[in-house]
Each structure stands twice: as structure tokens, then as C-alpha cells.
Motif scaffolding. Sequence first.
Motif, PDB file in Angstrom:
ATOM      1  N   ASP A  98       0.485  -1.390  -0.180  1.00  0.00           N
ATOM      2  CA  ASP A  98       0.108   0.349  -0.491  1.00  0.00           C
ATOM      3  C   ASP A  98       0.842   0.994  -0.312  1.00  0.00           C
ATOM      4  OD1 ASP A  98      -2.855   1.528   0.535  1.00  0.00           O
ATOM      5  OD2 ASP A  98      -1.343   1.987   2.218  1.00  0.00           O
ATOM      6  N   ARG A  99       0.757   2.349  -0.924  1.00  0.00           N
ATOM      7  CA  ARG A  99       1.613   3.356  -1.259  1.00  0.00           C
ATOM      8  C   ARG A  99       1.523   4.622  -0.045  1.00  0.00           C
ATOM      9  NH1 ARG A  99       3.030   4.083  -6.533  1.00  0.00           N
ATOM     10  NH2 ARG A  99       2.342   2.346  -7.543  1.00  0.00           N
ATOM     11  N   ARG A 137       2.117   3.056   9.617  1.00  0.00           N
ATOM     12  CA  ARG A 137       1.145   3.776   8.697  1.00  0.00           C
ATOM     13  C   ARG A 137       1.307   4.550   8.681  1.00  0.00           C
ATOM     14  NH1 ARG A 137      -5.473   3.994   6.332  1.00  0.00           N
ATOM     15  NH2 ARG A 137      -5.284   6.515   6.320  1.00  0.00           N
ATOM     16  N   PRO A 138       2.309   5.772   8.557  1.00  0.00           N
ATOM     17  CA  PRO A 138       2.226   7.572   9.212  1.00  0.00           C
ATOM     18  C   PRO A 138       0.941   8.549   9.291  1.00  0.00           C
ATOM     19  CG  PRO A 138       3.912   7.308   7.196  1.00  0.00           C
ATOM     20  CD  PRO A 138       2.660   6.024   7.212  1.00  0.00           C
ATOM     21  N   TYR A 139       0.664   8.545  10.334  1.00  0.00           N
ATOM     22  CA  TYR A 139      -1.037   9.531   9.783  1.00  0.00           C
ATOM     23  C   TYR A 139      -1.124  10.557  10.325  1.00  0.00           C
ATOM     24  CZ  TYR A 139      -4.174   5.402   9.937  1.00  0.00           C
ATOM     25  OH  TYR A 139      -4.256   4.569   9.519  1.00  0.00           O
ATOM     26  N   VAL A 140       0.401  11.084   8.977  1.00  0.00           N
ATOM     27  CA  VAL A 140       1.165  13.067   9.413  1.00  0.00           C
ATOM     28  C   VAL A 140       0.335  13.710  10.335  1.00  0.00           C
ATOM     29  CG1 VAL A 140       2.385  14.537   7.924  1.00  0.00           C
ATOM     30  CG2 VAL A 140       2.355  11.683   7.612  1.00  0.00           C
ATOM     31  N   SER A 141      -1.346  13.856   9.285  1.00  0.00           N
ATOM     32  CA  SER A 141      -2.154  15.161  10.362  1.00  0.00           C
ATOM     33  C   SER A 141      -2.157  14.803  11.288  1.00  0.00           C
ATOM     34  CB  SER A 141      -3.304  15.281   9.904  1.00  0.00           C
ATOM     35  OG  SER A 141      -4.031  14.026   9.556  1.00  0.00           O
ATOM     36  N   GLN A 142      -2.239  13.897  12.365  1.00  0.00           N
ATOM     37  CA  GLN A 142      -2.431  13.685  13.314  1.00  0.00           C
ATOM     38  C   GLN A 142      -0.738  13.040  14.587  1.00  0.00           C
ATOM     39  OE1 GLN A 142      -5.310  14.346  12.009  1.00  0.00           O
ATOM     40  NE2 GLN A 142      -6.243  12.908  14.327  1.00  0.00           N
ATOM     41  N   PHE A 159       0.570  10.389  14.455  1.00  0.00           N
ATOM     42  CA  PHE A 159       1.400   9.770  14.885  1.00  0.00           C
ATOM     43  C   PHE A 159       1.345   7.698  13.575  1.00  0.00           C
ATOM     44  CE2 PHE A 159      -3.598   8.970  14.913  1.00  0.00           C
ATOM     45  CZ  PHE A 159      -3.788   7.073  14.288  1.00  0.00           C
ATOM     46  N   GLY A 160       2.063   7.164  13.944  1.00  0.00           N
ATOM     47  CA  GLY A 160       2.211   6.060  13.542  1.00  0.00           C
ATOM     48  C   GLY A 160       1.349   4.946  13.789  1.00  0.00           C
ATOM     49  N   GLU A 161       0.714   3.935  13.085  1.00  0.00           N
ATOM     50  CA  GLU A 161       0.190   2.606  13.849  1.00  0.00           C
ATOM     51  C   GLU A 161       1.317   1.870  12.981  1.00  0.00           C
ATOM     52  OE1 GLU A 161      -2.858   1.494  12.192  1.00  0.00           O
ATOM     53  OE2 GLU A 161      -3.294   0.285  13.362  1.00  0.00           O
ATOM     54  N   ILE A 162       2.323   1.012  13.586  1.00  0.00           N
ATOM     55  CA  ILE A 162       2.864  -1.005  13.216  1.00  0.00           C
ATOM     56  C   ILE A 162       1.911  -1.578  13.092  1.00  0.00           C
ATOM     57  CG2 ILE A 162       4.540  -1.581  14.142  1.00  0.00           C
ATOM     58  CD1 ILE A 162       5.703   0.747  16.207  1.00  0.00           C
ATOM     59  N   ALA A 163       2.061  -2.046  11.813  1.00  0.00           N
ATOM     60  CA  ALA A 163       0.966  -2.861  10.974  1.00  0.00           C
ATOM     61  C   ALA A 163       2.036  -4.318  11.910  1.00  0.00           C
ATOM     62  CB  ALA A 163       0.686  -2.763   9.752  1.00  0.00           C
ATOM     63  N   PHE A 164       3.515  -5.019  11.071  1.00  0.00           N
ATOM     64  CA  PHE A 164       3.632  -5.229  11.275  1.00  0.00           C
ATOM     65  C   PHE A 164       5.681  -5.340  11.692  1.00  0.00           C
ATOM     66  CE2 PHE A 164       1.175  -6.131   6.809  1.00  0.00           C
ATOM     67  CZ  PHE A 164       0.290  -7.022   7.898  1.00  0.00           C
ATOM     68  N   ASP A 220       9.056  12.390   9.250  1.00  0.00           N
ATOM     69  CA  ASP A 220       7.241  12.205   8.807  1.00  0.00           C
ATOM     70  C   ASP A 220       6.614  13.332  10.078  1.00  0.00           C
ATOM     71  OD1 ASP A 220       6.821  10.204   7.266  1.00  0.00           O
ATOM     72  OD2 ASP A 220       7.288   8.759   8.581  1.00  0.00           O
ATOM     73  N   GLY A 221       7.600  13.423  11.126  1.00  0.00           N
ATOM     74  CA  GLY A 221       7.345  14.328  12.304  1.00  0.00           C
ATOM     75  C   GLY A 221       6.367  13.613  13.278  1.00  0.00           C
ATOM     76  N   LEU A 222       6.830  12.632  13.128  1.00  0.00           N
ATOM     77  CA  LEU A 222       5.264  12.077  14.139  1.00  0.00           C
ATOM     78  C   LEU A 222       5.753  12.503  15.924  1.00  0.00           C
ATOM     79  CD1 LEU A 222       4.632   8.756  11.801  1.00  0.00           C
ATOM     80  CD2 LEU A 222       3.814  10.876  11.572  1.00  0.00           C
TER      81      LEU A 222
END
Length: 162
Positions: A43-44, A64-69, A71-76, A104-106
Amino acid sequence: LKFVCVSNDGNDQHMIWLIGLKNIFARQLPNMPKEYIVRLVMDRGHKSVMVVRRNTVVGGITYRPYVSQRFGEIAFCAITSDEQVKGYGTRLMNHLKQHARDVDGLTHFLTYADNNAVGYFNKQGFTKDIFLEKERWHGYIKDYDGGILMECKIDPKLPYTD
Ligand code: ACO
């Protein structure tokens, strides 16, 4: 030995590494459906930080970086079996934190950790207590039965890598 951060951007070398990482996840995370692993790794909107040795992927973390929020979610997260417990998992997480903060600024990571990986995530600074305000992550990450939600705050200044 090198650490790279790539996503599915059409670059042939990146694609070869991502396929290598996908194969490690499929073997090390047997409870995850293989199609789900492929979908997220390719996934891009996801990025993967990987350990590469002699041009072969040894392990990595897809997030997945949620830049607006912020934070990042580690999937694997996985290291190939014959290279585990040699410190690669720790170095990988440090590179992830550095990249996520500086590129990413997280400020935080969240992950659903498998029961048997809680010890590893604890050593990487993750806690089962979630301090991040719910407004920042609610609705962005979905509940998932097979794991324990854990959080890590990224230090704003600490040099995580040398
Ligand atoms: N439980 C408890 N402690 C652990 C575990 C574990 N499963 N794995 C490693 N540790 C400890 C090590 O003993 C070490 O402790 P120390 O610093 O006191 O010596 C520390 O954590 C770091 O060890 P590393 O050698 O850096 O870790 P490694 O390279 O083995 O990578 C990883 C850890 C990624 C968990 C690896 O063992 C692995 O791939 N396991 C199988 C797949 C897996 O469970 N992945 C996580 C699933 S959850 C998710 O993906 C969101």
C-alpha cells in the motif's frame, strides 16, 4: 549492514526489498492472512523500515504514518528466524523512531502487539497505558482482537541512531 525506509514507489530495488520483507512477515506472523500482509506492505500509504545485509532483507517494520494526527501505526514487525535476538529488532526500532520523527514529524507510535511480542515492545519503550488523547487516534486505527494496544512516545531530541 544498512537500514532503509522505502514504500511502493515504482523503484525496482524497493519492490524487491518489499517482497523479501513480505515473505519474512508471512513466515513470522502465521496468524496474519497472507493477502492482508501483501496489501499493507504494498500500500502506498504505508512505509517500511528494513534491515538489509548483503542486499538481502533480514527484517523490518511496516507502518502507516498519520501525518495530520502526528502518530504512526505499526502494522507488522519481524526479524527472520535465524537472525533474531542479535539486537537487530532494537536497532530497527531506533531507526524507525528517528525516521518517523525527523521525516514524518510524528510524536507517537501505536501498535497492536501480539501477546508474545509485548516483552519486545516494552523494551522498546512501549506501554499498555495509552496517554495519547483519544481524539488524535480514534477512528484512525481500528480495533483488532488479536493483540494488545501499546503506545510509544518518540523523544523530541534524543539521537536514536549514530
Ligand atoms: N519477548 C520478550 N522479549 C523479547 C522478545 C519476545 N518475544 N523478542 C526479543 N526480546 C528481547 C530480547 O531478549 C532483547 O532483550 P535485551 O535487550 O534485554 O537483550 C530485546 O528484546 C531486543 O532483542 P532484539 O535482538 O533486538 O530483538 P529481535 O531482533 O529478536 O527482534 C522481534 C524482536 C521483532 C520480536 C523478533 O523476535 C521477531 O521477529 N519475532 C517473531 C515475530 C513477532 O512476534 N513480531 C511482532 C509481532 S506484533 C506486530 O508485528 C505488531
